[in-house]
Design an enzyme around this catalytic site. Sequence first.
Site, PDB file in Angstrom:
ATOM      1  N   GLU A 178      -1.407  -8.790   4.752  1.00  0.00           N
ATOM      2  CA  GLU A 178      -1.230  -8.963   6.208  1.00  0.00           C
ATOM      3  C   GLU A 178      -2.573  -8.952   6.935  1.00  0.00           C
ATOM      4  OE1 GLU A 178      -0.733  -6.250   4.521  1.00  0.00           O
ATOM      5  OE2 GLU A 178      -1.004  -4.425   5.698  1.00  0.00           O
ATOM      6  N   CYS A 188       0.840  -1.204   0.000  1.00  0.00           N
ATOM      7  CA  CYS A 188       0.000   0.000   0.000  1.00  0.00           C
ATOM      8  C   CYS A 188       0.876   1.256   0.000  1.00  0.00           C
ATOM      9  CB  CYS A 188      -0.973  -0.062   1.173  1.00  0.00           C
ATOM     10  SG  CYS A 188      -2.353   1.068   0.991  1.00  0.00           S
ATOM     11  N   HIS A 190      -3.660  -5.627   0.910  1.00  0.00           N
ATOM     12  CA  HIS A 190      -3.088  -5.882   2.242  1.00  0.00           C
ATOM     13  C   HIS A 190      -3.110  -7.367   2.602  1.00  0.00           C
ATOM     14  CE1 HIS A 190      -2.575  -1.742   3.653  1.00  0.00           C
ATOM     15  NE2 HIS A 190      -3.647  -1.458   2.962  1.00  0.00           N
TER      16      HIS A 190
END
Lengths: 226, 80
Positions: free
Chosen positions: A198, A86, A196
């Site tokens: 994660e 990002c 994302h």
Amino acid sequence: MKTSINQFPGSNRDRDMIAAITKISGATPQSVWHSETELPKSDLIIIPGGFSYGDYLRSGAIAARAPIMDAVRSAADAGIMVLGVCNGFQILTEAGLLPGALMRNAGLKFVCKQVNLKVENNRTNFTHRYEQNQIIPCPVAHHDGNYFADSETLNKIESEGQVVFRYTPDTNPNGSINDIAGIINEAGNVLGLMPHPENLIEADHGGDEGKYLFESALHPMLDTAA
Amino acid sequence: MITARITVTLKNGVLDPQGKAIEGGLSALGFSGIGSVRQGKIFDVELDAKDDNTALGELNAMCAKLLANTVIEDYHVEIL
């Protein structure tokens, strides 16, 4: 395998990243503040998401010139793996470590939703635990994710397998050219992506498809040492 | 003290969704005949330099290193 996570004023996905790496690798990554001029010994350097310097001037522009980035550049040149997610992707393009630029979303709005990604190249140290052409869900949250590159650069990255993740055409959230969601450098050790991973590593997230990116990076298959 | 104005604009061919939205806004206000609107940024910089040429050298370096992203933007420096 030692992982470092760079933090800038305005980073806000750093703790998600630390939690993800800690859960997946069993080891807590080293946090590195932007004003440092040296990195601790690292096999994987992660630049997390957020709004470094308030996105002033351009997203990632000021962070890309922070003192720690000289050390990141040297590490990248030496073949150390670097992952930007990002805002981290924006910083890597602004730093010139990845080609192209990330512009305002075509719809002008901040988008926070789940998209589908196609793994366009699983022959990288970041993606070898995915199947080629596998479609995975992944959350995005950004205002400036509209990838742009001039036609010469675009032809090069498309023909050399540097486009690693692509939004499925029906879920492109930002108008990104060729539905590009993530790219890798020519040497194969620097990856940037807007989504994302994660935030998709365990059942409580609604899926664990993001985990395989980190498992790939933590167990690299190819020697990218310069 | 030298005062300069730096104008940063998107390169031709780079899509400008904000310019498009502004264009739509102007049309909605009843302004007609608008071909297109492209938006950009202006930086007014005051700096100490011994002459204009030295200042121009510094200002161009500022643009190349930070103020413009030359992948997508062009810049123009003018001493005021």
